[in-house]
Write an enzyme that holds these catalytic residues in place. Sequence first.
Site, PDB file in Angstrom:
ATOM      1  CG  ASP A  67      -0.418  -0.608   2.537  1.00  0.00           C
ATOM      2  OD1 ASP A  67       0.977  -0.364   2.643  1.00  0.00           O
ATOM      3  OD2 ASP A  67      -1.152  -1.029   3.376  1.00  0.00           O
ATOM      4  CG  ASN A 135      -9.004  -1.646  12.121  1.00  0.00           C
ATOM      5  OD1 ASN A 135      -7.928  -2.169  11.739  1.00  0.00           O
ATOM      6  ND2 ASN A 135      -9.616  -0.700  11.406  1.00  0.00           N
ATOM      7  CG  HIS A 137      -6.036  -2.299   8.792  1.00  0.00           C
ATOM      8  ND1 HIS A 137      -5.767  -1.011   9.032  1.00  0.00           N
ATOM      9  CD2 HIS A 137      -4.448  -2.599   9.177  1.00  0.00           C
ATOM     10  CE1 HIS A 137      -5.046  -0.619   9.378  1.00  0.00           C
ATOM     11  NE2 HIS A 137      -4.052  -1.356   9.469  1.00  0.00           N
ATOM     12  CD  GLU A 142      -8.632   0.787   7.759  1.00  0.00           C
ATOM     13  OE1 GLU A 142      -8.656  -0.033   8.637  1.00  0.00           O
ATOM     14  OE2 GLU A 142      -7.971   1.790   7.747  1.00  0.00           O
TER      15      GLU A 142
HETATM   16  C1  F6R Z   1       1.376  -1.636   6.092  1.00  0.00           C
HETATM   17  C2  F6R Z   1      -0.008  -2.032   6.106  1.00  0.00           C
HETATM   18  C3  F6R Z   1      -0.746  -2.288   7.260  1.00  0.00           C
HETATM   19  C4  F6R Z   1       0.149  -2.649   8.518  1.00  0.00           C
HETATM   20  C5  F6R Z   1      -0.706  -2.352   9.919  1.00  0.00           C
HETATM   21  C6  F6R Z   1       0.068  -2.626  11.167  1.00  0.00           C
HETATM   22  O1  F6R Z   1       1.807  -1.859   4.607  1.00  0.00           O
HETATM   23  O2  F6R Z   1      -0.420  -2.742   5.206  1.00  0.00           O
HETATM   24  O3  F6R Z   1      -1.725  -3.314   7.350  1.00  0.00           O
HETATM   25  O4  F6R Z   1       0.780  -3.844   8.549  1.00  0.00           O
HETATM   26  O5  F6R Z   1      -1.406  -1.317   9.948  1.00  0.00           O
HETATM   27  O6  F6R Z   1       0.815  -1.588  11.308  1.00  0.00           O
HETATM   28  P1  F6R Z   1       2.181  -1.608  12.570  1.00  0.00           P
HETATM   29  O7  F6R Z   1       3.084  -2.754  11.908  1.00  0.00           O
HETATM   30  O8  F6R Z   1       2.773  -0.222  12.194  1.00  0.00           O
HETATM   31  O9  F6R Z   1       1.340  -1.795  13.540  1.00  0.00           O
END
Ligand code: F6R
Length: 243
Positions: A67, A135, A137, A142
């Site tokens: 992303d 959450n 995702h 989301e």
């Molecule tokens: C990042 C992504 C998100 C993160 C998730 C956890 O490329 O796709 O799904 O993996 O938000 O983020 P952290 O690792 O910062 O807790």
Amino acid sequence: MKVIIVEDKAAIGHTVGQMFVNAVKNNPKVIFGLATGSSPESTYQYLIEDYQTNHTDWSNVKTFNLDEYIGLEPTHPQSYRHFMNEKLFNHINIQKENTYVPSGVGDYVSLAKQYDQKIAEAGGIDLQLLGVGTNGHIGFNEPPADFDSLTGVVDLVEATFQANARFFDSINDVPKQAVSMGIKSILNARKIVLIADGEGKAEAIKHLVEGEISNLWPCTALQNHPDVTIVIDYKAASLLTKQ
Ligand code: F6R
């Protein structure tokens, strides 16, 4: 689904880093799906240290990131392209033209539509690294998530603004939209490894491993994939019934 519980974030980096190094050694043209955020930092650190010590050859490896924030130029310090360059690509011998991160600027809508095609033309993702949001995702899909989604523009939700505000000067600076690989794009990978550390991830991990498949917890879509390994620390595993 295979669950590996380890001591801490450094141990996650060691375990998952080894999987990635082995994958490069087994197939020098391997195609990786990569994630950003805090979770993969110890894995990328392991890969850098391995490169410095063992000179694992990344020159034919291709990578596709999950992303990118809309509105951030690749050079913006909080863009995911910048993150990947700083945390991994600048420190190993991967060719930058073999590293793909969705574009968050320019004609990002059409570029997003071409992203899955680009992955398919490269041969498909062999090993996909994922984090998970508090959450549930995966990528930036989301809840409630569309399990049939391909790469496209997505709206981020309040929980994600709050979680990611730590990287920005203010919560208002967190972009409200992103381009993300869809759930279907992610499930196309041949093998998936999801990592998580800390208590904040415990609820999402409980749903992922023991919950019912539901689009309210997007990570549960991984229960439909035949080859998923999750590598988590004790805190992220703390709500699991069986440990
Ligand atoms: C990042 C992504 C998100 C993160 C998730 C956890 O490329 O796709 O799904 O993996 O938000 O983020 P952290 O690792 O910062 O807790």
